[in-house]
Design a protein around this motif. Sequence first.
Motif, PDB file in Angstrom:
ATOM      1  N   CYS A  27       2.382  -3.427  15.023  1.00 40.09           N
ATOM      2  CA  CYS A  27       1.727  -4.328  14.084  1.00 40.09           C
ATOM      3  C   CYS A  27       0.556  -5.070  14.712  1.00 40.09           C
ATOM      4  CB  CYS A  27       2.732  -5.345  13.566  1.00 40.09           C
ATOM      5  SG  CYS A  27       4.232  -4.585  12.955  1.00 40.09           S
ATOM      6  N   GLY A  28       0.189  -4.714  15.910  1.00 38.23           N
ATOM      7  CA  GLY A  28      -0.819  -5.468  16.640  1.00 38.23           C
ATOM      8  C   GLY A  28      -2.221  -5.393  16.069  1.00 38.23           C
ATOM      9  N   VAL A  29      -2.578  -4.331  15.388  1.00 39.20           N
ATOM     10  CA  VAL A  29      -3.951  -4.161  14.928  1.00 39.20           C
ATOM     11  C   VAL A  29      -4.125  -4.623  13.489  1.00 39.20           C
ATOM     12  CG1 VAL A  29      -5.766  -2.467  14.514  1.00 39.20           C
ATOM     13  CG2 VAL A  29      -4.296  -2.241  16.504  1.00 39.20           C
ATOM     14  N   ILE A  30      -3.275  -4.163  12.609  1.00 37.68           N
ATOM     15  CA  ILE A  30      -3.391  -4.501  11.186  1.00 37.68           C
ATOM     16  C   ILE A  30      -2.324  -5.533  10.860  1.00 37.68           C
ATOM     17  CG2 ILE A  30      -3.301  -3.609   8.837  1.00 37.68           C
ATOM     18  CD1 ILE A  30      -4.098  -0.888  10.012  1.00 37.68           C
ATOM     19  N   VAL A  31      -2.754  -6.732  10.527  1.00 39.20           N
ATOM     20  CA  VAL A  31      -1.799  -7.808  10.292  1.00 39.20           C
ATOM     21  C   VAL A  31      -1.660  -8.191   8.821  1.00 39.20           C
ATOM     22  CG1 VAL A  31      -2.055  -8.781  12.595  1.00 39.20           C
ATOM     23  CG2 VAL A  31      -3.570  -9.530  10.780  1.00 39.20           C
ATOM     24  N   ASP A  32      -2.534  -7.696   7.966  1.00 43.59           N
ATOM     25  CA  ASP A  32      -2.482  -8.027   6.549  1.00 43.59           C
ATOM     26  C   ASP A  32      -1.680  -6.967   5.801  1.00 43.59           C
ATOM     27  OD1 ASP A  32      -2.856  -8.854   3.968  1.00 43.59           O
ATOM     28  OD2 ASP A  32      -5.032  -8.797   4.022  1.00 43.59           O
ATOM     29  N   SER A  33      -0.664  -7.383   5.075  1.00 40.33           N
ATOM     30  CA  SER A  33       0.184  -6.429   4.359  1.00 40.33           C
ATOM     31  C   SER A  33      -0.508  -5.834   3.132  1.00 40.33           C
ATOM     32  CB  SER A  33       1.471  -7.103   3.902  1.00 40.33           C
ATOM     33  OG  SER A  33       1.212  -8.017   2.855  1.00 40.33           O
ATOM     34  N   LEU A  34      -1.529  -6.514   2.608  1.00 44.92           N
ATOM     35  CA  LEU A  34      -2.233  -6.082   1.390  1.00 44.92           C
ATOM     36  C   LEU A  34      -1.285  -5.963   0.198  1.00 44.92           C
ATOM     37  CD1 LEU A  34      -4.534  -3.310   2.908  1.00 44.92           C
ATOM     38  CD2 LEU A  34      -5.082  -5.711   2.561  1.00 44.92           C
ATOM     39  N   LYS A  35      -0.203  -6.710   0.245  1.00 44.43           N
ATOM     40  CA  LYS A  35       0.830  -6.620  -0.790  1.00 44.43           C
ATOM     41  C   LYS A  35       0.295  -6.881  -2.201  1.00 44.43           C
ATOM     42  CE  LYS A  35       5.333  -8.450  -2.043  1.00 44.43           C
ATOM     43  NZ  LYS A  35       6.433  -9.325  -1.647  1.00 44.43           N
ATOM     44  N   ASP A  36      -0.593  -7.846  -2.343  1.00 35.53           N
ATOM     45  CA  ASP A  36      -1.091  -8.222  -3.664  1.00 35.53           C
ATOM     46  C   ASP A  36      -2.438  -7.591  -4.014  1.00 35.53           C
ATOM     47  OD1 ASP A  36       1.141  -9.872  -4.051  1.00 35.53           O
ATOM     48  OD2 ASP A  36       0.185 -11.475  -2.913  1.00 35.53           O
ATOM     49  N   VAL A  37      -2.875  -6.622  -3.229  1.00 40.46           N
ATOM     50  CA  VAL A  37      -4.183  -5.994  -3.439  1.00 40.46           C
ATOM     51  C   VAL A  37      -4.020  -4.720  -4.259  1.00 40.46           C
ATOM     52  CG1 VAL A  37      -6.153  -4.932  -2.281  1.00 40.46           C
ATOM     53  CG2 VAL A  37      -5.057  -6.939  -1.281  1.00 40.46           C
ATOM     54  N   ARG A  38      -4.906  -4.502  -5.199  1.00 40.82           N
ATOM     55  CA  ARG A  38      -4.936  -3.272  -5.986  1.00 40.82           C
ATOM     56  C   ARG A  38      -6.287  -2.622  -5.803  1.00 40.82           C
ATOM     57  NH1 ARG A  38      -0.941  -2.243  -5.178  1.00 40.82           N
ATOM     58  NH2 ARG A  38       0.755  -3.537  -5.726  1.00 40.82           N
ATOM     59  N   GLY A  39      -6.300  -1.324  -5.733  1.00 37.70           N
ATOM     60  CA  GLY A  39      -7.543  -0.587  -5.561  1.00 37.70           C
ATOM     61  C   GLY A  39      -8.303  -0.440  -6.866  1.00 37.70           C
ATOM     62  N   ALA A  40      -9.544  -0.019  -6.741  1.00 34.09           N
ATOM     63  CA  ALA A  40     -10.384   0.193  -7.922  1.00 34.09           C
ATOM     64  C   ALA A  40     -10.004   1.476  -8.642  1.00 34.09           C
ATOM     65  CB  ALA A  40     -11.854   0.236  -7.511  1.00 34.09           C
ATOM     66  N   SER A  41      -9.306   2.373  -7.953  1.00 39.38           N
ATOM     67  CA  SER A  41      -8.873   3.631  -8.568  1.00 39.38           C
ATOM     68  C   SER A  41      -7.396   3.844  -8.239  1.00 39.38           C
ATOM     69  CB  SER A  41      -9.697   4.803  -8.031  1.00 39.38           C
ATOM     70  OG  SER A  41      -9.365   5.045  -6.677  1.00 39.38           O
ATOM     71  N   PRO A  42      -6.728   4.706  -8.978  1.00 40.46           N
ATOM     72  CA  PRO A  42      -5.324   4.984  -8.666  1.00 40.46           C
ATOM     73  C   PRO A  42      -5.124   5.523  -7.244  1.00 40.46           C
ATOM     74  CG  PRO A  42      -5.850   5.785 -10.852  1.00 40.46           C
ATOM     75  CD  PRO A  42      -7.144   5.353 -10.228  1.00 40.46           C
ATOM     76  N   ALA A  43      -6.069   6.309  -6.744  1.00 37.91           N
ATOM     77  CA  ALA A  43      -5.958   6.848  -5.384  1.00 37.91           C
ATOM     78  C   ALA A  43      -6.018   5.732  -4.345  1.00 37.91           C
ATOM     79  CB  ALA A  43      -7.055   7.867  -5.125  1.00 37.91           C
ATOM     80  N   GLU A  44      -6.894   4.768  -4.555  1.00 43.23           N
ATOM     81  CA  GLU A  44      -6.991   3.635  -3.630  1.00 43.23           C
ATOM     82  C   GLU A  44      -5.731   2.781  -3.679  1.00 43.23           C
ATOM     83  OE1 GLU A  44     -10.591   1.594  -4.589  1.00 43.23           O
ATOM     84  OE2 GLU A  44     -11.853   3.192  -3.811  1.00 43.23           O
ATOM     85  N   THR A  45      -5.177   2.589  -4.863  1.00 40.43           N
ATOM     86  CA  THR A  45      -3.946   1.815  -4.991  1.00 40.43           C
ATOM     87  C   THR A  45      -2.803   2.518  -4.267  1.00 40.43           C
ATOM     88  OG1 THR A  45      -4.665   0.857  -7.074  1.00 40.43           O
ATOM     89  CG2 THR A  45      -2.300   0.833  -6.630  1.00 40.43           C
ATOM     90  N   ARG A  46      -2.710   3.843  -4.381  1.00 43.10           N
ATOM     91  CA  ARG A  46      -1.679   4.594  -3.658  1.00 43.10           C
ATOM     92  C   ARG A  46      -1.843   4.438  -2.156  1.00 43.10           C
ATOM     93  NH1 ARG A  46      -2.551   8.228  -7.790  1.00 43.10           N
ATOM     94  NH2 ARG A  46      -4.034   9.422  -6.561  1.00 43.10           N
ATOM     95  N   ARG A  47      -3.085   4.482  -1.679  1.00 45.91           N
ATOM     96  CA  ARG A  47      -3.355   4.334  -0.253  1.00 45.91           C
ATOM     97  C   ARG A  47      -2.912   2.960   0.249  1.00 45.91           C
ATOM     98  NH1 ARG A  47      -9.111   3.597   1.960  1.00 45.91           N
ATOM     99  NH2 ARG A  47      -8.657   3.258   4.124  1.00 45.91           N
ATOM    100  N   ILE A  48      -3.173   1.921  -0.518  1.00 45.24           N
ATOM    101  CA  ILE A  48      -2.755   0.566  -0.152  1.00 45.24           C
ATOM    102  C   ILE A  48      -1.235   0.467  -0.176  1.00 45.24           C
ATOM    103  CG2 ILE A  48      -2.799  -1.843  -0.900  1.00 45.24           C
ATOM    104  CD1 ILE A  48      -5.703  -1.243  -1.894  1.00 45.24           C
ATOM    105  N   ASP A  49      -0.602   1.073  -1.182  1.00 47.78           N
ATOM    106  CA  ASP A  49       0.856   1.052  -1.267  1.00 47.78           C
ATOM    107  C   ASP A  49       1.496   1.756  -0.073  1.00 47.78           C
ATOM    108  OD1 ASP A  49       0.685  -0.355  -3.623  1.00 47.78           O
ATOM    109  OD2 ASP A  49       1.041   1.395  -4.910  1.00 47.78           O
ATOM    110  N   VAL A  50       0.909   2.858   0.363  1.00 50.24           N
ATOM    111  CA  VAL A  50       1.417   3.574   1.540  1.00 50.24           C
ATOM    112  C   VAL A  50       1.280   2.697   2.779  1.00 50.24           C
ATOM    113  CG1 VAL A  50       0.976   5.536   3.076  1.00 50.24           C
ATOM    114  CG2 VAL A  50       1.095   5.890   0.614  1.00 50.24           C
ATOM    115  N   HIS A  51       0.150   2.016   2.905  1.00 45.94           N
ATOM    116  CA  HIS A  51      -0.069   1.084   4.012  1.00 45.94           C
ATOM    117  C   HIS A  51       1.039   0.029   4.036  1.00 45.94           C
ATOM    118  CE1 HIS A  51      -1.958  -2.050   6.465  1.00 45.94           C
ATOM    119  NE2 HIS A  51      -1.756  -2.866   5.454  1.00 45.94           N
TER     120      HIS A  51
END
Length: 63
Positions: A27-51
């Motif tokens: 967890c040392g590099v990426i510290v933001d969970s992006l839990k409440d973030v939604r992408g502009a497209s369904p593909a971006e939202t899936r990518r954030i959800d996977v993260h």
Amino acid sequence: MRKVAILLLAPALGGCPGQSVRIAQPCGVIVDSLKDVRGASPAETRRIDVHFERGVAAGCWKR
């Protein structure tokens, strides 16, 4: 010749498919969970959800 060198070096550099590498601080590099973030497209939202799911599995953050 350059392509041959890349093909020969890829396994040495960790480019082998199917191998996972454990790191001491996942967890040392990426510290933001992006839990409440939604992408502009369904593909971006899936990518954030996977993260987010990878971070939960690594113990970086909670649900």
